[in-house]
Design a protein around this motif. Structure first.
Motif, PDB file in Angstrom:
ATOM      1  N   GLY A   1       0.814  -1.200   0.000  1.00 19.93           N
ATOM      2  CA  GLY A   1       0.000   0.000   0.000  1.00 19.93           C
ATOM      3  C   GLY A   1       0.852   1.256   0.000  1.00 19.93           C
ATOM      4  N   CYS A   2       0.222   2.382   0.218  1.00 18.48           N
ATOM      5  CA  CYS A   2       0.930   3.661   0.191  1.00 18.48           C
ATOM      6  C   CYS A   2       2.041   3.669   1.238  1.00 18.48           C
TER       7      CYS A   2
ATOM      8  N   ILE B   1       1.999   3.835  -4.348  1.00 14.93           N
ATOM      9  CA  ILE B   1       1.532   2.460  -4.239  1.00 14.93           C
ATOM     10  C   ILE B   1       2.187   1.666  -5.364  1.00 14.93           C
TER      11      ILE B   1
ATOM     12  N   GLU C   1       1.757   4.362  -8.457  1.00 16.13           N
ATOM     13  CA  GLU C   1       0.749   5.415  -8.499  1.00 16.13           C
ATOM     14  C   GLU C   1       0.861   6.259  -7.245  1.00 16.13           C
ATOM     15  N   ASP C   2       0.645   7.565  -7.394  1.00 18.24           N
ATOM     16  CA  ASP C   2       0.710   8.487  -6.265  1.00 18.24           C
ATOM     17  C   ASP C   2      -0.425   8.218  -5.282  1.00 18.24           C
ATOM     18  N   CYS C   3      -0.149   8.529  -4.005  1.00 18.16           N
ATOM     19  CA  CYS C   3      -1.165   8.361  -2.968  1.00 18.16           C
ATOM     20  C   CYS C   3      -0.875   9.306  -1.811  1.00 18.16           C
ATOM     21  N   ASN C   4      -1.865   9.564  -0.988  1.00 22.76           N
ATOM     22  CA  ASN C   4      -1.743  10.424   0.208  1.00 22.76           C
ATOM     23  C   ASN C   4      -0.971  11.701  -0.101  1.00 22.76           C
TER      24      ASN C   4
END
Length: 400
Positions: free
Chosen positions: A74-75, A84, A111-114
Motif C-alpha cells: 500500500g501507500c 503504491i 501510483e501516487d497516494c496520500n
C-alpha cells in the motif's frame, strides 16, 4: 514422434545466392522434418528429398495473456505524497508466433497516494549519550517531539551564536534513523563515527524536517516551508543544505563540547611498572617464607633427633649391669661370642639399647647389622665404655 506430411513447395517465394524462403500453410499441430531436394534430382517424388535441413514446430497461434494488476504494498507514506506499487504477471505465454509478453519493466507500475501535506514536525527536548561531550569523542543525540520521520529527517550542528537556517557553515550532522527511532523519538548518529566534533566550544542543534523543508516554486518567487514538495508541484531542496535545517528544540538546543582528556602515558606506564614490581616482590617474599619454613622444619627434626640420642646414650652408659633371673652374673660384652660379621659387640649392644628406647622390638639392631640371633640379645646393658669410645659414639650419632 515426427509427423509426416507430403508437402512440396514448388518455387521459393524469395531466393538469392544464400537464402530461400518458402511460404508454408499446415493445419495440423505437430513437429515436422524439413527436407531438401537439390542437385540432379527431379524433386518429383518424396524420395528425392534426402537432405534434412531442420525441424518445424507447428502450433496454434496464441498471444501473451497477463493477469490483472495487483498491489504489492500500500501507500508508503501516511501523508506528504507517497506511492503504491502494482505488479502483474504472465498468465499464458505466446505460441505459434503470437503477440509477445511485455518486458519486465512493463510488469510493474507506481501510483501516487496520500498527497496531502504532512503536519510540521515539532522538537521539544534534546539529550546526548554520553552526557558530557569532549573533542573527537563520538556521541549520539536523542530528540523527542512529534511528527518526525526517522527515514528522512536529519540534524546539524552550527555555531551557538548563529540561527538555524541562517548560515551555511556547520560542524557536522547525522541521520536520525538509528535503531529504536520512531515519530516521537529519533536517535541521530551511530555513536562510532558520527557524531563527533573536532574543536571544543558551544554549538546549536538544528533539525531538518524533510517533509517540510524550504522549497521554491517554479517561478522562483515563492518559498514554501511546509508540505511535500512533489505533492505541491515544487522542486525540493530536501535536507541537502544547511539552509533547510530550520527547527530548534525548546530544551537542550545548546551542546557544550569540552577539551579532550590528556592521558599522561609516562605516569600510566610507571603505575603499571610499579604494580608489576609489587606483584613480583610479593611472590618472591612468599617463596622465601615457604623456603625458610621448610628449612626450619628440616633443621628442627635433625636437632630433635640429636637430642633424643644425647638423652639415651649417657643413660645407657651410666646404667649398672644387673643379673637377670636364671642367668647368674652379667655377661660382659667382651665375653660374648663375636657375630658372624665381626662387628664390635659393644657397639652392637649400644645400638640395640638405643633402638629399643625408640620403641623398636628386641633384635632390631642385630638383624639390621647381621649380628647375633635374638636369643643372644637377652643381655644386660653394657658397662660404660672408655672416654675414647664415648667420643667415637657421639661422632657416629652426629653422622646419623
Amino acid at each position: 514422434r515426427l509427423g509426416v506430411v507430403d508437402w512440396r513447395s514448388g518455387a521459393p517465394a524469395f531466393s538469392n545466392a544464400t537464402d530461400q524462403r518458402f511460404d508454408v500453410v499446415i493445419e495440423k499441430e505437430d513437429t515436422y522434418n524439413i527436407c531438401w531436394c537439390g542437385g540432379a534430382r527431379l524433386c518429383t517424388s518424396p524420395s528425392d528429398f534426402v537432405t534434412q535441413v531442420g525441424i518445424l514446430q507447428v502450433e496454434t497461434k496464441r498471444d501473451c495473456e497477463l493477469t490483472d494488476w495487483w498491489v504489492v504494498h500500500g501507500c508508503n507514506r501516511p501523508c506528504g505524497g507517497g506511492v503504491i506499487l502494482f505488479r502483474r504477471s504472465v498468465n499464458t505465454y505466446p505460441t505459434g508466433g503470437g503477440e509477445p509478453c511485455p518486458s519486465s519493466d512493463q510488469m510493474s507500475k507506481e501510483e501516487d497516494c496520500n498527497m496531502e501535506p504532512c503536519p510540521l514536525a515539532r522538537i521539544d527536548t534534546v539529550w546526548t549519550e554520553p552526557e558530557v561531550l569532549r573533542e573527537e569523542q563520538p556521541f549520539r543525540v536523542h530528540i523527542e517531539g512529534i511528527n518526525m520521520d526517522p527515514t528522512e529527517d536529519r540534524m546539524l550542528l552550527i555555531d551557538a551564536e548563529q540561527s538555524c537556517g541562517g548560515t551555511l557553515q556547520h560542524f557536522g550532522g547525522a541521520l536520525c534513523g538509528q535503531d529504536g527511532s520512531f515519530d516521537e523519538h529519533v536517535i541521530c548518529g551511530d555513536g562510532v563515527r558520527s557524531m563527533r566534533v573536532k574543536k571544543q566550544g558551544k554549538y546549536k542543534l538544528c533539525f531538518c524536517d524533510a517533509s517540510a523543508s524550504m522549497v521554491t516554486s517554479f517561478d522562483g518567487k515563492t518559498n514554501i516551508s511546509y508540505g511535500e514538495f512533489a505533492a505541491a508541484g515544487h522542486e525540493s531542496l530536501g535536507c541537502a543544505t544547511a539552509a533547510t535545517y530550520l527547527l530548534t528544540p525548546t530544551e537542550g538546543w545548546e551542546l557544550t563540547v569540552l577539551e579532550a582528556l590528556v592521558v599522561d602515558t609516562a605516569e600510566e606506564d610507571s603505575g603499571l611498572s610499579g604494580a608489576a614490581l609489587a606483584c613480583i616482590a610479593g611472590a618472591a617474599a612468599a617463596a622465601v617464607m615457604i623456603l625458610g619454613a621448610c628449612l626450619g622444619l628440616y633443621f628442627w627434626m635433625r636437632w630433635k633427633e640429636r637430642q633424643n640420642a644425647a638423652k639415651v646414650g649417657p643413660a645407657l652408659m651410666d646404667k649398672e649391669p644387673e643379673a637377670e633371673p636364671g642367668h647368674g652374673a652379667p655377661l660382659a660384652l667382651g665375653d660374648a661370642p663375636a657375630p658372624a660379621g665381626g662387628i664390635d659387640m659393644r657397639q652392637l649392644a649400644w645400638y640395640e639399647a638405643y633402638y629399643q628406647s625408640l620403641g623398636y622390638p628386641a633384635g632390631t639392631a642385630t638383624q639390621a647389622f647381621g649380628g647375633l640371633p635374638t636369643a643372644a640379645l637377652a643381655l644386660p646393658a653394657p658397662p660404660p665404655p672408655m672416654q675414647s669410645d664415648v667420643s667415637q659414639q657421639q661422632r657416629m650419632l652426629a653422622l646419623q
